[in-house]
Design a protein around this motif. Structure first.
Motif, PDB file in Angstrom:
ATOM      1  N   PRO A  49       0.822  -1.221   0.000  1.00  0.00           N
ATOM      2  CA  PRO A  49       0.000   0.000   0.000  1.00  0.00           C
ATOM      3  C   PRO A  49       0.851   1.264   0.000  1.00  0.00           C
ATOM      4  CG  PRO A  49      -0.748  -1.562   1.672  1.00  0.00           C
ATOM      5  CD  PRO A  49       0.575  -2.060   1.169  1.00  0.00           C
ATOM      6  N   THR A  50       0.241   2.344  -0.379  1.00  0.00           N
ATOM      7  CA  THR A  50       0.873   3.660  -0.359  1.00  0.00           C
ATOM      8  C   THR A  50       0.400   4.429   0.871  1.00  0.00           C
ATOM      9  OG1 THR A  50       0.980   3.759  -2.773  1.00  0.00           O
ATOM     10  CG2 THR A  50       1.078   5.866  -1.591  1.00  0.00           C
TER      11      THR A  50
ATOM     12  N   ALA B 213      -8.586  -0.542   1.021  1.00  0.00           N
ATOM     13  CA  ALA B 213      -8.162  -1.516   0.022  1.00  0.00           C
ATOM     14  C   ALA B 213      -8.408  -0.986  -1.384  1.00  0.00           C
ATOM     15  CB  ALA B 213      -8.915  -2.831   0.225  1.00  0.00           C
ATOM     16  N   ALA B 214      -7.740  -1.595  -2.351  1.00  0.00           N
ATOM     17  CA  ALA B 214      -7.793  -1.132  -3.739  1.00  0.00           C
ATOM     18  C   ALA B 214      -9.200  -1.165  -4.320  1.00  0.00           C
ATOM     19  CB  ALA B 214      -6.852  -1.973  -4.594  1.00  0.00           C
TER      20      ALA B 214
ATOM     21  N   ALA C 274      -1.543  -1.527   7.547  1.00  0.00           N
ATOM     22  CA  ALA C 274      -1.409  -1.863   6.129  1.00  0.00           C
ATOM     23  C   ALA C 274      -1.714  -3.343   5.873  1.00  0.00           C
ATOM     24  CB  ALA C 274      -0.001  -1.533   5.640  1.00  0.00           C
TER      25      ALA C 274
ATOM     26  N   SER D 156      -1.687   1.337  -6.861  1.00  0.00           N
ATOM     27  CA  SER D 156      -1.407   0.865  -5.508  1.00  0.00           C
ATOM     28  C   SER D 156      -2.468  -0.143  -5.071  1.00  0.00           C
ATOM     29  CB  SER D 156      -1.383   2.044  -4.537  1.00  0.00           C
ATOM     30  OG  SER D 156      -1.120   1.604  -3.224  1.00  0.00           O
TER      31      SER D 156
ATOM     32  N   ALA E 106      -6.783   2.836   6.674  1.00  0.00           N
ATOM     33  CA  ALA E 106      -6.334   2.193   5.434  1.00  0.00           C
ATOM     34  C   ALA E 106      -7.527   1.745   4.595  1.00  0.00           C
ATOM     35  CB  ALA E 106      -5.445   0.994   5.760  1.00  0.00           C
TER      36      ALA E 106
ATOM     37  N   GLY F 252      -3.631  -0.437  -2.216  1.00  0.00           N
ATOM     38  CA  GLY F 252      -4.317   0.126  -1.068  1.00  0.00           C
ATOM     39  C   GLY F 252      -3.634   1.401  -0.623  1.00  0.00           C
ATOM     40  N   TRP F 253      -4.272   2.095   0.317  1.00  0.00           N
ATOM     41  CA  TRP F 253      -3.751   3.384   0.775  1.00  0.00           C
ATOM     42  C   TRP F 253      -3.950   3.527   2.272  1.00  0.00           C
ATOM     43  CZ3 TRP F 253      -6.982   2.383  -3.229  1.00  0.00           C
ATOM     44  CH2 TRP F 253      -6.462   2.587  -4.517  1.00  0.00           C
TER      45      TRP F 253
END
Length: 200
Positions: free
Chosen positions: A5-6, A142-143, A118, A96, A140, A98-99
């Motif tokens: 993740p970013t 998820a994508a 993360a 990414s 956080a 996720g973030w």
């Protein structure tokens, strides 16, 4: 292919509760600044760090990051709140998986805490750090939530998103997940342990 993740550090807002002329993110702390300390902790995770900021803070960030790691918002966009900043950071890193969203005024959040949160989005759409039964940051995503995150316009939009996808709390032994710098008193309380060490 990026499999981590970013971390999106939000540093585009304005600290309105500090004394006039004292931007909170630029205040000295731990041999750096409030924002510099937050970024340094994020970089220690080994994850990509992307800071959403304004032109004024670019010189402060360049000793730690490259221009590719900064998303610079115009001042009018920065005033729209965190929803707009989250959308900018997510939209700037579409590949990414996720973030992690981390406000720039939270310099006490530990790198290991960020990594724990993360890891949680491998199983959950949304996760957040939790300490002593209280939820904090980072949060956080998820994508799978990319489209909704990238289209956020307001803080209210971000709140509605969290209402639809309640965050799973990740228990951590890190009180820093609850500590941000909103006022002069907050800043002074962070500096107090440093003064104690310096004074013996």
């Amino acid at each position: 292919m990026n499999t981590s993740p970013t971390i999106v550090v939000l540093a585009a807002g304005h600290g309105t509760r500090l004394q006039p002329g004292r931007p909170r993110l630029e205040q000295p702390l731990a041999g750096s600044t409030v924002l510099g300390t937050t970024v340094a902790n994020a970089l220690q995770t080994g994850l990509r760090v992307l800071v959403v900021t304004t032109e004024r803070l670019v010189p402060l960030l360049l000793p730690q990051l490259t221009l590719q790691d900064l998303h610079v918002l115009a001042e009018d966009s920065a005033r729209r709140g965190r929803g707009q900043a989250i959308a900018a950071g997510v939209g700037d890193s579409p590949q990414s998986p996720g973030w992690l969203v981390l406000p720039g005024d939270m310099p006490l959040v530990r790198p290991e805490t960020m990594l724990a949160v993360a890891q949680a989005i491998a199983l959950h759409a949304v996760a957040c750090a939790q300490h002593g039964g209280r939820r904090g940051h980072p949060v956080a995503f998820a994508a799978e939530l990319y489209s909704e995150l990238a289209s956020l316009q307001t803080d209210e939009g971000a709140r509605r998103l969290l209402a639809r996808y309640p965050a799973v709390g990740v228990p951590v032994d890190d009180a820093g997940v609850l500590v941000d710098v909103d006022t002069d008193a907050d800043l002074d309380s962070l500096r107090l342990p440093q003064r104690r060490v310096a004074g013996g």
